[in-house]
Design a protein around this motif. Structure first.
Motif, mmCIF file in Angstrom:
data_model
loop_
_atom_site.group_PDB
_atom_site.id
_atom_site.type_symbol
_atom_site.label_atom_id
_atom_site.label_comp_id
_atom_site.label_asym_id
_atom_site.label_seq_id
_atom_site.Cartn_x
_atom_site.Cartn_y
_atom_site.Cartn_z
ATOM 1 N N CYS A 181 7.784 -6.773 -10.654
ATOM 2 C CA CYS A 181 7.468 -5.625 -9.581
ATOM 3 C C CYS A 181 6.900 -4.450 -10.557
ATOM 4 O O CYS A 181 6.142 -3.897 -10.530
ATOM 5 N N VAL A 227 3.278 -2.713 -9.648
ATOM 6 C CA VAL A 227 2.895 -1.184 -9.546
ATOM 7 C C VAL A 227 2.325 -1.132 -10.401
ATOM 8 O O VAL A 227 1.261 0.063 -9.923
ATOM 9 N N SER A 229 5.684 1.898 -3.461
ATOM 10 C CA SER A 229 5.342 2.653 -4.888
ATOM 11 C C SER A 229 4.152 3.742 -4.212
ATOM 12 O O SER A 229 3.523 4.774 -4.240
ATOM 13 N N SER A 230 3.292 2.877 -3.234
ATOM 14 C CA SER A 230 2.151 3.677 -2.476
ATOM 15 C C SER A 230 2.603 4.494 -1.655
ATOM 16 O O SER A 230 1.867 5.848 -1.787
ATOM 17 N N VAL A 245 5.353 6.411 -1.768
ATOM 18 C CA VAL A 245 5.393 7.842 -2.098
ATOM 19 C C VAL A 245 4.891 8.263 -3.162
ATOM 20 O O VAL A 245 4.732 9.867 -3.355
#
Length: 237
Positions: A28, A32, A89-90, A92
């Motif tokens: 992960c 990211v 993550s995108s 966020v």
């Protein structure tokens, strides 16, 4: 006199002894960070690439380790989990960019410039990553079904040749215009350099991959004995 009974013991779920969760966490983090780094176009003379060039190949090394030691189902779980982390993550970054900046904050424009393309980069990266990693795992276990514990190099390199090709083409098709690549020759340069580089990294780090796989096989208590039938990929339920 009887001793007063102490507090009742608190029950917890038992976690099996395995290194799988640590590898998934690394999966992960690599995905990211490489997606953020990929928003920067990088040029070494005539060679074009992006800022994530040195990081993303590690995802395939980790994928090979997971598939070889834990099998296709575990590899699929790791791939989907890291896919979800990249997608999260995108979202966020998109939400943080959309939030109204405070009056004293002077970095909104720079923040948008650096992280604004991340959702688009992630879209290409995740599509390529999902297809490439699943193919990588599939090819590795198919070769392993024939070779058993022998010829590890063949399944590591063979799976990478297939998985990285699909991954690189899909990702570059989405990312190229975002980082400023607009001509056919530059796009071909971007694809070829990316693909050749990732495969070469796999070859160069083969000793490390070998050592990691051997270390995990010795320490995972549920790993099957040498010569056991390899797990075949099963369709998702």
């Amino acid at each position: 006199m009887s001793t007063p009974a102490g507090p009742a013991p608190v029950g917890f779920a038992r976690r099996p002894r395995t290194y799988f969760d640590l590898i998934v966490a690394a999966y992960c983090v690599v995905l990211v960070l490489s997606n953020v780094a990929a928003t920067k176009g990088v040029a070494f003379g005539p060679v074009l690439t992006d800022g994530g060039f040195f990081l993303f190949p590690l995802a395939y090394v980790l994928g090979d380790v997971v598939t070889e030691v834990y099998g296709f189902r575990a590899a699929r779980r790791a791939i989907v989990t890291s896919f979800a982390a990249g997608l999260f993550s995108s979202v966020v970054f998109w939400l943080v960019i959309a939030l109204p900046p405070a009056e004293f904050y002077q970095g909104q424009e720079a923040f948008e410039t650096v992280l604004g393309p991340v959702p688009l980069i992630v879209a290409g990266s995740l599509l390529g990553y999902l297809a490439g990693q699943l193919l990588n795992a599939f090819v590795l276990v198919r070769i392993r079904a024939r070779t058993q514990e022998r010829h590890l190099w063949a399944r590591l390199i063979g799976s990478t040749l297939v998985g990285e090709l699909v991954d690189t083409v899909i990702f570059c098709a989405v990312a190229a215009p975002i980082i400023g690549i607009s001509t056919a020759s530059d796009f071909l340069n971007y694809v070829v350099v990316g693909y050749v580089y990732k495969v070469l990294v796999e070859v160069v780090v083969l000793p490390v991959t070998y050592a990691a796989i051997a270390w995990l096989k010795r320490r995972e208590p549920t790993y099957g004995p040498p010569g056991a039938a390899a797990e075949s990929p099963a369709p998702a339920r």
